[in-house]
Design an enzyme around this catalytic site. Sequence first.
Site, PDB file in Angstrom:
ATOM      1  N   SER A   1      -1.360  23.676  -7.653  1.00  0.00           N
ATOM      2  CA  SER A   1      -0.580  23.872  -6.439  1.00  0.00           C
ATOM      3  C   SER A   1      -1.443  23.611  -5.214  1.00  0.00           C
ATOM      4  O   SER A   1      -2.655  23.469  -5.308  1.00  0.00           O
ATOM      5  CB  SER A   1      -0.041  25.310  -6.373  1.00  0.00           C
ATOM      6  OG  SER A   1      -1.115  26.235  -6.289  1.00  0.00           O
TER       7      SER A   1
ATOM      8  N   ASP B   1      -6.890  38.708 -15.299  1.00  0.00           N
ATOM      9  CA  ASP B   1      -7.897  37.887 -14.612  1.00  0.00           C
ATOM     10  C   ASP B   1      -8.446  38.633 -13.404  1.00  0.00           C
ATOM     11  O   ASP B   1      -8.564  38.083 -12.313  1.00  0.00           O
ATOM     12  CB  ASP B   1      -7.326  36.545 -14.182  1.00  0.00           C
ATOM     13  CG  ASP B   1      -8.441  35.537 -13.860  1.00  0.00           C
ATOM     14  OD1 ASP B   1      -9.561  35.708 -14.393  1.00  0.00           O
ATOM     15  OD2 ASP B   1      -8.203  34.602 -13.084  1.00  0.00           O
TER      16      ASP B   1
ATOM     17  N   LYS C   1      -6.157  22.603  -2.015  1.00  0.00           N
ATOM     18  CA  LYS C   1      -5.441  22.061  -3.160  1.00  0.00           C
ATOM     19  C   LYS C   1      -6.131  22.522  -4.427  1.00  0.00           C
ATOM     20  O   LYS C   1      -7.339  22.366  -4.589  1.00  0.00           O
ATOM     21  CB  LYS C   1      -5.433  20.536  -3.085  1.00  0.00           C
ATOM     22  CG  LYS C   1      -4.671  19.853  -4.213  1.00  0.00           C
ATOM     23  CD  LYS C   1      -4.841  18.344  -4.151  1.00  0.00           C
ATOM     24  CE  LYS C   1      -4.161  17.756  -2.928  1.00  0.00           C
ATOM     25  NZ  LYS C   1      -4.264  16.266  -2.927  1.00  0.00           N
ATOM     26  N   GLY C   2      -5.376  23.126  -5.324  1.00  0.00           N
ATOM     27  CA  GLY C   2      -5.915  23.553  -6.598  1.00  0.00           C
ATOM     28  C   GLY C   2      -5.393  22.699  -7.723  1.00  0.00           C
ATOM     29  O   GLY C   2      -4.777  21.655  -7.504  1.00  0.00           O
ATOM     30  N   MET C   3      -5.622  23.148  -8.949  1.00  0.00           N
ATOM     31  CA  MET C   3      -5.212  22.343 -10.091  1.00  0.00           C
ATOM     32  C   MET C   3      -3.699  22.281 -10.235  1.00  0.00           C
ATOM     33  O   MET C   3      -3.160  21.300 -10.741  1.00  0.00           O
ATOM     34  CB  MET C   3      -5.826  22.907 -11.379  1.00  0.00           C
ATOM     35  CG  MET C   3      -7.325  22.748 -11.454  1.00  0.00           C
ATOM     36  SD  MET C   3      -8.042  23.463 -12.951  1.00  0.00           S
ATOM     37  CE  MET C   3      -7.317  22.398 -14.191  1.00  0.00           C
TER      38      MET C   3
ATOM     39  N   LEU D   1      -4.424  24.622   3.670  1.00  0.00           N
ATOM     40  CA  LEU D   1      -5.526  25.484   3.258  1.00  0.00           C
ATOM     41  C   LEU D   1      -6.287  24.984   2.050  1.00  0.00           C
ATOM     42  O   LEU D   1      -7.427  25.375   1.846  1.00  0.00           O
ATOM     43  CB  LEU D   1      -5.001  26.894   2.968  1.00  0.00           C
ATOM     44  CG  LEU D   1      -4.412  27.635   4.164  1.00  0.00           C
ATOM     45  CD1 LEU D   1      -3.989  29.026   3.757  1.00  0.00           C
ATOM     46  CD2 LEU D   1      -5.403  27.687   5.311  1.00  0.00           C
TER      47      LEU D   1
ATOM     48  N   LYS E   1       2.490  28.967  -1.211  1.00  0.00           N
ATOM     49  CA  LYS E   1       1.951  28.218  -2.339  1.00  0.00           C
ATOM     50  C   LYS E   1       3.013  27.246  -2.816  1.00  0.00           C
ATOM     51  O   LYS E   1       4.135  27.641  -3.149  1.00  0.00           O
ATOM     52  CB  LYS E   1       1.550  29.174  -3.457  1.00  0.00           C
ATOM     53  CG  LYS E   1       0.952  28.480  -4.661  1.00  0.00           C
ATOM     54  CD  LYS E   1       0.328  29.458  -5.627  1.00  0.00           C
ATOM     55  CE  LYS E   1       1.357  30.367  -6.245  1.00  0.00           C
ATOM     56  NZ  LYS E   1       0.735  31.281  -7.225  1.00  0.00           N
TER      57      LYS E   1
ATOM     58  N   VAL F   1      -1.776  25.112  -1.006  1.00  0.00           N
ATOM     59  CA  VAL F   1      -1.413  26.264  -0.186  1.00  0.00           C
ATOM     60  C   VAL F   1      -1.489  25.880   1.280  1.00  0.00           C
ATOM     61  O   VAL F   1      -2.432  25.207   1.702  1.00  0.00           O
ATOM     62  CB  VAL F   1      -2.341  27.465  -0.460  1.00  0.00           C
ATOM     63  CG1 VAL F   1      -2.088  28.592   0.535  1.00  0.00           C
ATOM     64  CG2 VAL F   1      -2.146  27.978  -1.878  1.00  0.00           C
TER      65      VAL F   1
END
Length: 520
Positions: A209, A324, A205-207, A203, A226, A211
């Site tokens: 992790s 947040d 790629k983040g900073m 799904l 995650k 998913v």
Amino acid sequence: MRLQALHIGGSQDSSTPSVDTAASTSAVSEAAPLSAPQTPADSPGESFTDFKIGKDADLMNNDAPVNGVDKDEPSAADYDPTLDMKAEKKRHGTGGVNEELSAASYDETQTSRQDILMPDAVQPPEPKAKDPYDMFAEDDDDDMFAEDTQDTAQPTHASAKSAVPQPKELDISMMDNWDDPEGYYNVRLGELINGRYHVQQNLGKGMFSSVVRATDSKTGGLVAIKIIRQNDTMKKAGMKEIGILEQLHEADPDDKKHVIKFERHFDHKGHLCMVFENLSMNLREVLKKFGRDVGLNLRAIRAYAQQIFLGLSLLRKCNILHADLKPDNLLVNEQRNILKVCDLGSASPATENEITPYLVSRFYRAPEIILGIPYDHAIDVWSIGCTLFELYTGKILFTGRNNNQMLRSIMECRGKYPPKLLRRGSLTPMHFDDMLNFLSMEEDKITGRSVTRVLDFKKPTRDLKTRLMGGKETRGMTDSEAKELAQFVDLLDRCLSLNPEKRCTPTEALKHPFLCRPKV
């Protein structure tokens, strides 16, 4: 220091939804069971139980103002708090090993396209082209809308499922390294993780992790997993998030308070993995599809607000700050009538309110955070006030390029900060002189140099009521409609009090006339 959670959360560019703690669902029957709608405590009148959507168009705001004062304001649908936070982090030099987990810095930097959190029946639009004119970035080289997102997701429609290999656990002899050079886990379609989860889709790629979408072989349903990057600090923060999620579940075992359902966690090849329930799309995605620049109708907003404040009431009961909240971290089911508060990554006990001026995504950041005043649960109520304004108008309420200009934007709408409040702020001298006059730090339009102007806001120039009701009063509203809108204005007024001690609590919000209406 304050450790933030590791997840792929928040909002992405305007072509991608939040890859958060919920995965896409291809069919209602596959999704994890959703909690039954609950009537807010002490709210005997109409509740979101009565909110049904026959078609997505039922969300649209057909009474949107045609001559509102904010018609040229930035669209809430197109705003990307993720890249904004990344740019803010870069501008202020944060991002070291001990600082990379600062408020909301965990947000997505590279994700898949829009269909990753949407039902199969909905076809995603083409990704939006880069915007060469970034209205928010502080310089042309720091364009938060210019992120080059890659289309990494596999198709979600049924015909694509045949391309996923049969489940198979991978053996260490099949590769030299499970991870890429940056510590992300190398996900392979068809892999069987933890002997249970059959990976269907990568799904994003983040900073901190990545998913994946997977089928749970025990239930046959879809889940989002995650996978935290290989990093001890990130893993520690992830375990803190898990502890908070488990605390909230213990306080709400029947899943009635509308906080994302965390299923379990496990370790896979040295990576902390977190499993969450399935939901459909976040509220920014809802705005993009059904309320761009005009917002959603009050009936939908009432239903969503009731559920949001139920979630906040649980957080307050457990003495947890979300820290947040924004449309990107509020997910709805496929029917669009059930909402869950998501992304507990920035969450922490209210006692750990370390002074940090960059907590919370900037446009949802309460003034006490910017001023360096000890904060509490009221920061979440402020964020929801900003969010509800966006849902109704389709526009962003407070838009400042930095903290200093955020203070200015807030004063233009809400008036001067009480002197007593300013004197409590350890960071007040950064923005006000000794006489508590505001020092507006701007850029000269001709020379491009930074200049400081002393401004005095005698009264709001763009007050909340005018911005919410612009043009509506001249369009023949009935008495009932006018009363309903006035109640909504009053609720936002209470959520957005400059003095955090005077902001309404979640319980008070649930008892407010706008949310506690008698049944017709």
